[in-house]
Enzyme design. Structure first.
Site, PDB file in Angstrom:
ATOM      1  N   HIS A 146       0.834  -1.201   0.000  1.00  0.00           N
ATOM      2  CA  HIS A 146       0.000   0.000   0.000  1.00  0.00           C
ATOM      3  C   HIS A 146       0.867   1.250   0.000  1.00  0.00           C
ATOM      4  O   HIS A 146       0.611   2.205  -0.758  1.00  0.00           O
ATOM      5  CB  HIS A 146      -0.916  -0.010   1.231  1.00  0.00           C
ATOM      6  CG  HIS A 146      -1.665   1.267   1.449  1.00  0.00           C
ATOM      7  ND1 HIS A 146      -2.962   1.456   1.033  1.00  0.00           N
ATOM      8  CD2 HIS A 146      -1.295   2.437   2.051  1.00  0.00           C
ATOM      9  CE1 HIS A 146      -3.353   2.678   1.355  1.00  0.00           C
ATOM     10  NE2 HIS A 146      -2.366   3.291   1.985  1.00  0.00           N
ATOM     11  N   GLU A 147       1.896   1.277   0.836  1.00  0.00           N
ATOM     12  CA  GLU A 147       2.769   2.444   0.902  1.00  0.00           C
ATOM     13  C   GLU A 147       3.586   2.604  -0.379  1.00  0.00           C
ATOM     14  O   GLU A 147       3.826   3.726  -0.837  1.00  0.00           O
ATOM     15  CB  GLU A 147       3.689   2.343   2.121  1.00  0.00           C
ATOM     16  CG  GLU A 147       2.971   2.266   3.456  1.00  0.00           C
ATOM     17  CD  GLU A 147       1.979   3.399   3.674  1.00  0.00           C
ATOM     18  OE1 GLU A 147       2.166   4.488   3.078  1.00  0.00           O
ATOM     19  OE2 GLU A 147       1.007   3.213   4.425  1.00  0.00           O
TER      20      GLU A 147
ATOM     21  N   HIS B  99       1.470   4.426  -2.855  1.00  0.00           N
ATOM     22  CA  HIS B  99       1.475   5.879  -2.672  1.00  0.00           C
ATOM     23  C   HIS B  99       2.702   6.495  -3.347  1.00  0.00           C
ATOM     24  O   HIS B  99       2.608   7.550  -3.987  1.00  0.00           O
ATOM     25  CB  HIS B  99       1.483   6.231  -1.187  1.00  0.00           C
ATOM     26  CG  HIS B  99       0.128   6.252  -0.556  1.00  0.00           C
ATOM     27  ND1 HIS B  99      -0.929   6.952  -1.092  1.00  0.00           N
ATOM     28  CD2 HIS B  99      -0.336   5.669   0.587  1.00  0.00           C
ATOM     29  CE1 HIS B  99      -1.991   6.804  -0.314  1.00  0.00           C
ATOM     30  NE2 HIS B  99      -1.663   6.025   0.699  1.00  0.00           N
TER      31      HIS B  99
ATOM     32  N   GLU C  49      -6.569   7.035  -1.124  1.00  0.00           N
ATOM     33  CA  GLU C  49      -6.436   5.851  -0.278  1.00  0.00           C
ATOM     34  C   GLU C  49      -7.051   4.635  -0.964  1.00  0.00           C
ATOM     35  O   GLU C  49      -6.502   3.539  -0.914  1.00  0.00           O
ATOM     36  CB  GLU C  49      -7.092   6.088   1.085  1.00  0.00           C
ATOM     37  CG  GLU C  49      -6.349   7.074   1.973  1.00  0.00           C
ATOM     38  CD  GLU C  49      -4.958   6.602   2.359  1.00  0.00           C
ATOM     39  OE1 GLU C  49      -4.699   5.370   2.335  1.00  0.00           O
ATOM     40  OE2 GLU C  49      -4.121   7.455   2.675  1.00  0.00           O
TER      41      GLU C  49
END
Length: 306
Positions: free
Chosen positions: A131-132, A135, A199
Site C-alpha cells: 500500500h505504501e 502511494h 487511499e
C-alpha cells in the site's frame, strides 16, 4: 502531469493563506514579507519536508542488517511494482501504523511502527508495505509531505496572530482570535483537499502489487482496531501529519471522522474483498512479536541479526 498540477495548486493555496495572515499582521508590507517567506517554505518543503516529517515522528532509519527480512520483503515488492527500493524507517511506538514519504520514487521512504511489526502477520505486513509503495508509485507522497509541513506551519502562524493582533496587527485582539481559530481549521481543510480517493487507489494498487487483497484488508481491520486503543504521542504532537498514515493515528479518531482525509475503513475493506470475490472473515491470528529492536538496541532474529 496531473499530480504535479495538484501539488502546485496546493502550494498556491497555502501561499495565499500565509499572505492573508501576513496582511493581518502588517498590511501590504506584511503580505509581501509573508509571500517571500511562503516561497522559501515551499522551496524548503519540496526538498526537506520528508526529512522533517520523519524527524517529527521520531523515525530511525533501518539498515539491511537490522531488518533483513523486512528489507527482503520490501525489495521484492518494489521490484514487482517496477520502482526503486525505498529507505526503511522504524517508528518507536506501539500503535500499529505506517506511512510513506518522499518527493519522488527515487527519493522515498517507508516508515513502520514497532507496533505494526508486533501485531501483524507476514502477509498482512506485506499488504501494508505494498500500500505504501503504491502511494510512492502514484507520487502521492510529495503532496502529503508538503501538506503536513505547511499545514503545521499555518496552524502555528494562527497561534502567533493572537499575540500580534493584540498589539499592532489588523483587527486587534478580535482579529487575532479569529485567525487563531480559522487558521488551524484552514490547515485541516487543506489536508482534506487531498482527495480521499487516493487511499482507495493505493489500496487497489497495493493489493495488485502484493497479490493478496484479503491480507491488506485484514491488516486494515487489525490496525484500525488497535489505533483507537493506543496513543501515538509523536502523531498527537504533530496532527498535521495524520493524513500520511495508512490509518488515522490520532487517538480521538472516531470524533475526527468528519474531517479526516481517510475514507471509512469498512468501505476500504469491502472494496478489497470485492477484488478477491469474497467477504472479510475477521482478523487473522495475531502474529508473533517482531524482533526489530527499538532505537539504541542491538538487532536480534528473526527480523534482524546484529
Amino acid at each position: 502531469m496531473a499530480g504535479n498540477v495538484k501539488v502546485f495548486m496546493l502550494m498556491a493555496a497555502l501561499t495565499a493563506l500565509v499572505m492573508a495572515l501576513g496582511w493581518m499582521l502588517g498590511g501590504s508590507g506584511g503580505a509581501l514579507i509573508a509571500l517571500v517567506i511562503a516561497g522559501g517554505m515551499n522551496f524548503f518543503s519540496y526538498w526537506n519536508s520528508d526529512k522533517m516529517v520523519l524527524r517529527q515522528q521520531g523515525a530511525v532509519e533501518l539498515s539491511p542488517r537490522q531488518g533483513p527480512e523486512l528489507y527482503a520483503m520490501t525489495a521484492r515488492l518494489a521490484e514487482r511494482a517496477q520502482m526503486p527500493m525505498p529507505k526503511l524507517y522504524l517508528l518507536p511506538t506501539e500503535q500499529p501504523n505506517a506511512f510513506a514519504t518522499g518527493r519522488n520514487p527515487e527519493n522515498s521512504a517507508v516508515a513502520v511502527t514497532q507496533g505494526l511489526l508486533n501485531h501483524l502477520s507476514a502477509e498482512e505486513l506485506e499488504g501494508v508495505i505494498a500500500h505504501e509503495l503504491a502511494h510512492i508509485k502514484h507520487r502521492d507522497t510529495l503532496t502529503m509531505t508538503i501538506t503536513a509541513t505547511m499545514a503545521g506551519a499555518i496552524a502555528m502562524m494562527g497561534n502567533m496572530m493572537l499575540f500580534a493582533g493584540s498589539r499592532e496587527g489588523r483587527g486587534g485582539m478580535i482579529g487575532g482570535i479569529i485567525a487563531m481559530i480559522l487558521a488551524p481549521m484552514a490547515a485541516m481543510m487543506v489536508q482534506m483537499a487531498i482527495s480521499r480517493a487516493r487511499e482507495y487507489e493505493a489500496d487497489a494498487t497495493g493489493a495488485q502489487i502484493c497479490g493478496k487483497p484479503r491480507a491488506l484488508a485484514s491488516a486494515l481491520q487489525r490496525i484500525a482496531g488497535a489505533a483507537g486503543r493506543s496513543v501515538n504521542l509523536p502523531a498527537e504532537k504533530n496532527p498535521a501529519a495524520a493524513a500520511m498514515f495508512i490509518i488515522n493515528p490520532l487517538h480521538a479518531m472516531r470524533a475526527d471522522r468528519l474531517f479526516t482525509t481517510h475514507p471509512p475503513t469498512e468501505e476500504r475493506i469491502a472494496r478489497l474483498m470485492a477484488m478477491e470475490g469474497g467477504s472479510p472473515s475477521g482478523p487473522r491470528q495475531a502474529a508473533a512479536p517482531s524482533r526489530i529492536p527499538r532505537a539504541g538496541t542491538r538487532s536480534r532474529a528473526p527480523w534482524g541479526r546484529g
